[in-house]
Design an enzyme around this catalytic site. Structure first.
Site, mmCIF file in Angstrom:
data_model
loop_
_atom_site.group_PDB
_atom_site.id
_atom_site.type_symbol
_atom_site.label_atom_id
_atom_site.label_comp_id
_atom_site.label_asym_id
_atom_site.label_seq_id
_atom_site.Cartn_x
_atom_site.Cartn_y
_atom_site.Cartn_z
ATOM 1 N N ASN A 442 -3.734 -7.357 5.708
ATOM 2 C CA ASN A 442 -4.584 -8.153 4.824
ATOM 3 C C ASN A 442 -3.735 -9.083 3.956
ATOM 4 O O ASN A 442 -2.550 -9.279 4.208
ATOM 5 C CB ASN A 442 -5.434 -7.228 3.956
ATOM 6 C CG ASN A 442 -4.575 -6.372 3.043
ATOM 7 O OD1 ASN A 442 -3.569 -5.805 3.469
ATOM 8 N ND2 ASN A 442 -4.939 -6.277 1.784
ATOM 9 N N CYS A 444 -2.448 -8.648 1.090
ATOM 10 C CA CYS A 444 -1.338 -8.015 0.357
ATOM 11 C C CYS A 444 -0.583 -6.992 1.186
ATOM 12 O O CYS A 444 0.185 -6.197 0.637
ATOM 13 C CB CYS A 444 -1.858 -7.379 -0.928
ATOM 14 S SG CYS A 444 -2.672 -8.551 -2.023
ATOM 15 N N GLU A 446 -1.126 -4.154 2.750
ATOM 16 C CA GLU A 446 -1.197 -2.687 2.693
ATOM 17 C C GLU A 446 -2.269 -2.081 3.596
ATOM 18 O O GLU A 446 -2.300 -0.864 3.788
ATOM 19 C CB GLU A 446 -1.417 -2.218 1.244
ATOM 20 C CG GLU A 446 -2.843 -2.263 0.738
ATOM 21 C CD GLU A 446 -3.271 -3.635 0.272
ATOM 22 O OE1 GLU A 446 -4.384 -3.785 -0.264
ATOM 23 O OE2 GLU A 446 -2.483 -4.588 0.435
ATOM 24 N N THR A 637 -4.519 -4.632 -13.037
ATOM 25 C CA THR A 637 -4.996 -3.296 -13.404
ATOM 26 C C THR A 637 -3.878 -2.419 -13.956
ATOM 27 O O THR A 637 -4.121 -1.542 -14.784
ATOM 28 C CB THR A 637 -5.669 -2.597 -12.209
ATOM 29 O OG1 THR A 637 -4.772 -2.563 -11.099
ATOM 30 C CG2 THR A 637 -6.946 -3.315 -11.817
#
Length: 753
Positions: A442, A444, A446, A637
């Site tokens: 994807n 990023c 992962e 986050t």
């Protein structure tokens, strides 16, 4: 207790009538009795900012600013003090807003927000007034004290619900409770208990949900997923459908990975006309323009990673998409290129770097040989690749391996990309390889899940309600979507097995619920999500975890500790998913998976008594989720949780971040004389330790890890190549950015978890 002179001065000059300010100042003095946190320092700094004639609100903002700017490496806790003052200011504004709206309780606030279209009606349709009142008793305002200034200001600015005019109508704790209520909505047994557990893990900052979940849970448009992946087919309709899918995903805040490895190369034939194909670059430019045109909820530009195989004939142009050299008509500066590598490429790079590499067109191979080279992996791929190399009917673009690697490294150093996807490592470790292939990852890097292209079967004309309509029938393929959350390793008691088990069980349960609660921007995502029920449990605060325990990054102790921690999390995640399966049933493709056969455990050497017993439980009761663990980057986050981002080492122990209201100090979490030397700057770390640690963790992660490499100007071509080779040899599935010291790369907040 008498008011001290300094307390009185501060109160009189900011909010004289505000008794809560006195209470907060006393609490600060009690918790931070050291001389460097004396209120005299706050008052003196405040006096340098305040000016005659300032309104009361502005004076209080100057008090907060004074605390922020007192934050240094030597006195890092001022960022906690600044957060207390910011929370005080926010609560005062929130109370005033609620008084105007005659809101006196959590239930009344939910009712008001629902009427205003700011809260999803489904919450109050699910929970009775009595339930909401009971749940409101879980609210624990003391947990606001866990925030540092950076985290709290981000959360208040971006995540709590505000009206269309920017008026805040929700506190941080109410936000966490609202998210918990959404995630527990469909629980049929002990629902209030699960609300409590979800609220506790979020409000204690032990778990962070992905940015879309944090932003959209409890709201009318509840798109909760971060990551989507599409396989772009080699047809006009298919390519435009993939671009349309990306636009819809981006509209609702998702990031995208797009595999272009099936699209024919430049100069290939179209309907028998030689040289007619324009190649992948023109289609990637279309994805690039879509990323710019369809932003993510109006907040930031759309984000897409485009993947291509290292043997694709358009590879050289692909590697120049973001660089500053070459023809601007062949550029796409707003996409993130990524390259898919088979084992054979790295073997040749290691053993025969002076040899040649052959670039070919996937369409020509399919036409001439009758098979798609990209549809296999491992030894089968190598045999077919060498067979294609020998076949004179297939056009080749021959480039020395050394030159291919030089192009890759030049692009990586200049732009941070291409990302790395080691396709054979990924597919050999795929627990669902009985049902398909994984072509790419994807945005990023992962996520690693089975993929296949959406296929249009037919278009037919029908009559519906007396009108003639065109009905398009498509096979949904396997359009990947994944739901993410992260355990905050810096805040968990990792030595307490019971806590790790309990928190992991809670977050796996919450993620599994996301699948049934989600709003999907495209129907293909919903179908695939229900087949595999994939989740991506990751971590943040990795460097924070090590520093707190006095473990040096460049040490065998680091590798040993990583093995123990990730073994615990891995075990807890599988056990949690098995427990849910026992209650609710397994995912559709469990039969025949390596989870079911036990090969998953044997291949990873998970054979001690505890793992053997768990393997037997999985075989008997099944597994709820076909994919379980994936470690995403956690930019925003992790700031909220007051910890370090993802798996990364810190860039600096202390630095000043430029904001529109001035400079914001950023300090490594729990920085002290005890932890100072364990927060080594990422660019000063020997990257072989990062790669080895990634290899250790990979054994316990069924998907992949978003890992960056940090290089300096001293890195030679050979040194960078050796990192790639070491990563492949250590079983590292993917590499995210190559972060050169002089390079600023764009952080991904889409996958932030």
């Amino acid at each position: 207790m008498e008011i001290s002179k300094i307390e009185e001065k501060i109160r009189i000059e900011t909010f004289e009538e505000m008794e809560e300010l006195t209470q907060t100042l006393r609490k600060i003095q009690k918790e931070y009795p050291q001389e460097e946190y004396a209120l005299e320092h706050l008052y003196k700094k405040y006096q340098t900012f305040v000016k005659p004639g300032m309104e009361q609100k502005e004076r209080f903002s100057m008090l907060i600013r004074a605390a922020v700017e007192l934050t240094t490496q030597e006195a890092p806790k001022w960022e906690m003090i600044a957060a207390r003052l910011l929370m005080l200011e926010f609560n005062r504004e929130l109370e005033e807003n609620r008084k105007k709206c005659q809101i006196h309780s959590f239930y009344e606030n939910l009712k008001y927000l629902t009427e205003q279209g700011l809260y999803g009606a489904y919450i109050l349709e699910t929970y009775s007034e009595e339930e909401v009142k009971r749940l409101s008793e879980f609210l624990d305002e003391s947990r606001n004290d866990l925030f540092n200034y950076s985290g709290l200001s981000l959360l208040l600015g971006r995540y709590v619900i505000r009206t269309g005019k920017g008026v805040p109508m929700e506190s941080p704790q109410e936000m966490f409770l609202g998210i918990a209520m959404h995630l527990a909505m469909k629980e049929k047994v002990e629902r209030e208990r699960w609300v409590r557990r979800f609220y506790d893990m979020l409000s204690e900052l032990k778990v962070t949900m992905a940015t879309p979940t944090l932003s959209n849970a409890r709201k009318p448009y509840h798109q909760l997923s971060s990551c989507f992946i599409d396989t772009v087919p080699d047809s006009l309709d298919g390519i435009y459908r993939s671009i349309d899918n990306f636009a819809k995903v981006s509209k609702f805040g998702g990031g995208m990975g797009m595999y272009f490895g099936k699209v024919r190369a430049s100069g290939s034939a179209i309907r028998g006309f030689e040289g007619a194909a324009g190649g992948v670059i023109r289609w990637i430019r279309l994805a690039n323009d879509t990323a710019v045109a369809v932003d993510q909820l109006g907040v930031r530009q759309g984000a897409v990673a485009v993947y291509l195989d290292v043997w694709h004939r358009d590879l050289p142009e692909f590697l120049n998409l973001r660089t500053n050299n070459g023809d601007d008509r062949m550029k796409a500066h707003d996409v993130f290129p990524a390259v898919c590598y088979p084992d054979y490429f790295w073997q040749q790079a290691r053993d025969h770097i002076e040899g040649d590499w052959y670039l070919m067109c996937p369409h020509e191979i399919l036409t001439v040989k009758g098979y798609a080279l990209e549809d296999c992996f491992g030894e089968e791929w190598t045999e077919k690749y060498l067979d294609c190399v020998q076949d004179k009917r297939i056009q080749k673009r021959v480039i020395p391996i050394k030159d291919v690697i030089r192009m890759i490294i030049r692009s990586a150093v200049e732009t941070g990309t291409p990302f790395t996807f080691n396709r054979d490592l990924v597919n050999r470790a795929n627990p669902n390889r009985h049902k398909g292939m994984i072509y790419c990852s994807n945005l990023c890097t992962e996520i690693a899940q089975n993929m296949s292209a959406i296929d249009q079967v037919e278009q037919r004309i029908e009559t519906v309600d007396g009108e003639t309509v065109v009905v398009t029938v498509t096979k949904p393929g396997e359009f990947v979507v994944c739901n993410l959350a992260s355990l905050s390793l810096g805040r968990l008691n990792l030595e307490d097995d019971a806590e790790v088990l309990e928190v992991t069980e809670s977050v796996v349960r919450a993620l599994d619920n996301v699948i049934d609660l989600n709003f999907f921007p495209v129907p293909y995502a919903k179908i695939n999500n229900e087949k595999y029920r994939p989740v991506g449990l990751g971590v943040s605060g990795y460097h924070h975890m090590l520093a707190k325990r006095g473990i040096a990054w460049e040490s065998e102790e680091h590798l040993a500790f990583a093995e123990r921690v990730f073994s615990k999390i891995h075990y807890a995640a599988v056990k949690a998913s098995c427990k849910i399966a026992k209650e609710k049933g397994s995912y559709a493709y469990f039969e025949g998976s390596t989870w079911q056969t036990g090969d998953y455990f044997r291949e990873r050497g998970l054979t001690d008594d505890a793992w053997r017993k768990l393997q037997e439980e999985v075989a008997e009761y099944g597994l709820r989720n076909g994919y379980l663990m994936a470690v995403a980057p956690t930019s925003s986050t992790s700031i909220i949780a007051g910890t370090t981002a993802g798996l990364d080492p810190v860039m600096n122990r202390y630095f000043l971040e430029e904001k529109k209201n001035g400079l914001m100090p950023r300090v490594a979490p729990d920085l002290s004389m005890d932890t100072y030397w364990y927060y080594k700057n990422a660019h000063h770390i020997d990257q072989t330790w990062s790669v080895r640690a990634c290899g250790v963790r990979q054994r316990h992660i069924d998907q992949a890890q978003s890992m960056n490499l940090y290089i300096t100007n001293e890195y030679t071509f050979r040194k960078v190549l050796n990192l790639y080779l070491l990563a492949w040899e250590e079983g590292v599935k993917t590499i995210y950015y190559i972060r050169s010291r002089s390079l600023e790369v764009e952080e991904c907040e889409v996958c932030s978890s």
